[in-house]
Write a protein that holds these residues in place. Sequence first.
Motif, PDB file in Angstrom:
ATOM      1  N   GLU A   8      36.238  43.119  46.156  1.00 18.28           N
ATOM      2  CA  GLU A   8      36.702  43.981  47.243  1.00 18.28           C
ATOM      3  C   GLU A   8      37.369  43.159  48.343  1.00 18.28           C
ATOM      4  O   GLU A   8      38.417  43.554  48.870  1.00 18.28           O
ATOM      5  N   LEU A   9      36.784  42.019  48.685  1.00 19.24           N
ATOM      6  CA  LEU A   9      37.375  41.165  49.718  1.00 19.24           C
ATOM      7  C   LEU A   9      38.722  40.593  49.265  1.00 19.24           C
ATOM      8  O   LEU A   9      39.656  40.509  50.059  1.00 19.24           O
ATOM      9  N   ARG A  10      38.823  40.226  48.001  1.00 17.25           N
ATOM     10  CA  ARG A  10      40.113  39.740  47.480  1.00 17.25           C
ATOM     11  C   ARG A  10      41.196  40.818  47.637  1.00 17.25           C
ATOM     12  O   ARG A  10      42.323  40.522  48.025  1.00 17.25           O
ATOM     13  N   ALA A  11      40.843  42.062  47.321  1.00 16.50           N
ATOM     14  CA  ALA A  11      41.808  43.170  47.440  1.00 16.50           C
ATOM     15  C   ALA A  11      42.185  43.397  48.908  1.00 16.50           C
ATOM     16  O   ALA A  11      43.360  43.630  49.224  1.00 16.50           O
ATOM     17  N   MET A  12      41.209  43.332  49.803  1.00 16.99           N
ATOM     18  CA  MET A  12      41.485  43.482  51.241  1.00 16.99           C
ATOM     19  C   MET A  12      42.403  42.370  51.728  1.00 16.99           C
ATOM     20  O   MET A  12      43.336  42.615  52.497  1.00 16.99           O
ATOM     21  N   TRP A  13      42.129  41.152  51.291  1.00 18.44           N
ATOM     22  CA  TRP A  13      42.936  39.983  51.672  1.00 18.44           C
ATOM     23  C   TRP A  13      44.393  40.184  51.247  1.00 18.44           C
ATOM     24  O   TRP A  13      45.317  39.972  52.035  1.00 18.44           O
ATOM     25  N   ALA A  14      44.596  40.613  50.018  1.00 21.72           N
ATOM     26  CA  ALA A  14      45.960  40.819  49.510  1.00 21.72           C
ATOM     27  C   ALA A  14      46.662  41.935  50.285  1.00 21.72           C
ATOM     28  O   ALA A  14      47.823  41.782  50.693  1.00 21.72           O
TER      29      ALA A  14
END
Length: 159
Positions: free
Chosen positions: A93-99
């Motif tokens: 989820e954090l990776r998706a938010m970062w992108a």
Amino acid sequence: MITTDLCVKMVLDRWNGSIENLNKHLTVLSDEQLLKEIAPGKNRGIYLLGHLIAVHDDMLRLLDMGEKMFPELYEPFIKQADKVVTQIPSAAELRAMWAKQNNMFQEKFAKTTTDEWFSKHTAVSEEDFSKEPHRNKLNIMITRTSHLQYHTGQLVLLN
């Protein structure tokens, strides 16, 4: 090229290069590796990623570019220390938010003029800005780029 335009280009190029550098490291780190501490008793990689998203989210307000995208990250990743809050988003989820956040910043930065970069950020008053014009939006980018690079150096230790 006008000197001020060149200054903005240099700062944004360093920001973009720093984002690309962190992205390169994130692609080789597994979600399990992000759950590890950088060093015994220190922050975990997942906390650092969430922290960077939360700090960058606050840049939207400072740069007068809108509201935070992920206000729910403030409490667990800025106000609290790692492992104090037990419920945090997953690494995926954090990776998706970062992108998503980085894509949004690219769009907003592309529309920002040189004069806007040299205008005051929202945490400084008009009176103080008239005395200290270096307290501008471009300076926010410089400090946040340094912050990003510092935490990227920590995340590299997980690999």
